[in-house]
Write an enzyme that holds these catalytic residues in place. Structure first.
Site, PDB file in Angstrom:
ATOM      1  N   GLU A  62       0.824  -1.217   0.000  1.00 56.37           N
ATOM      2  CA  GLU A  62       0.000   0.000   0.000  1.00 56.37           C
ATOM      3  C   GLU A  62       0.853   1.261   0.000  1.00 56.37           C
ATOM      4  OE1 GLU A  62      -2.259  -2.842   2.899  1.00 56.37           O
ATOM      5  OE2 GLU A  62      -0.202  -2.585   2.176  1.00 56.37           O
ATOM      6  N   CYS A  93      -0.432   1.386   7.163  1.00 54.19           N
ATOM      7  CA  CYS A  93      -0.985   1.570   5.823  1.00 54.19           C
ATOM      8  C   CYS A  93      -2.311   2.326   5.866  1.00 54.19           C
ATOM      9  CB  CYS A  93      -1.126   0.233   5.117  1.00 54.19           C
ATOM     10  SG  CYS A  93       0.491  -0.502   4.753  1.00 54.19           S
TER      11      CYS A  93
END
Length: 157
Positions: A62, A93
């Site tokens: 991510e 993330c």
């Protein structure tokens, strides 16, 4: 494919692209997690886990994806985007996605150990953030979970 058609692509098709990224990570000896970002029905960026090969604990799929997408769109804010990732995001993330103003996160496998979109914790519904993200879990969950399980079984042997 025109823009109208790409807006109608089902989540499973987008997740399949994220899954391809997870397979790339696996080939590199990384934990097989992949991610893609969609904006207005168009693929903006794709990425996979790279913490091991880059010696960077922040190089989750991510985070790598947000870096690429920011460069592609020339903006650190990524509103009106959907992020597809094969594993439920961790705290780091999700925090980065909040700062980037991601609109929606669609994930594959649930992560009972570190997932913060409802599994281990539910930070998505916390009232302490200045941005909220819509989430949807379980898209191609079995395939994503199986890939991760196979990876860790091989590492243990």
């Amino acid at each position: 494919m025109n823009k109208q058609d790409s807006l109608k692509i089902p989540d499973e098709k987008w997740m399949a692209l994220a899954f391809e990224q997870a397979l790339l990570a696996q080939k590199l000896g990384e934990v097989p997690v992949g991610a893609i970002l969609i904006h207005e029905g168009q693929l903006i960026a794709s990425a996979h886990n790279q913490p091991i090969s880059s010696n960077d604990p922040t190089a989750h799929a991510e985070i790598q994806l947000l870096r690429k997408a920011g460069a592609a769109l020339n903006n650190y804010r990524l509103p009106n985007t959907t992020l597809f990732v094969t594993l439920e995001p961790c705290t780091m993330c999700l925090g980065a996605m909040i700062h980037a103003r991601i609109s929606k996160v669609v994930f594959g496998a649930y992560d009972e150990k570190t997932g913060v979109c409802g599994s281990c914790q539910d930070l998505v519904n916390s009232q302490c953030f200045n941005h909220s993200i819509e989430t949807q879990g379980g898209v191609l969950a079995d395939e994503c979970k199986q890939l991760l399980q196979q990876f860790f079984q091989q590492r243990r042997h």
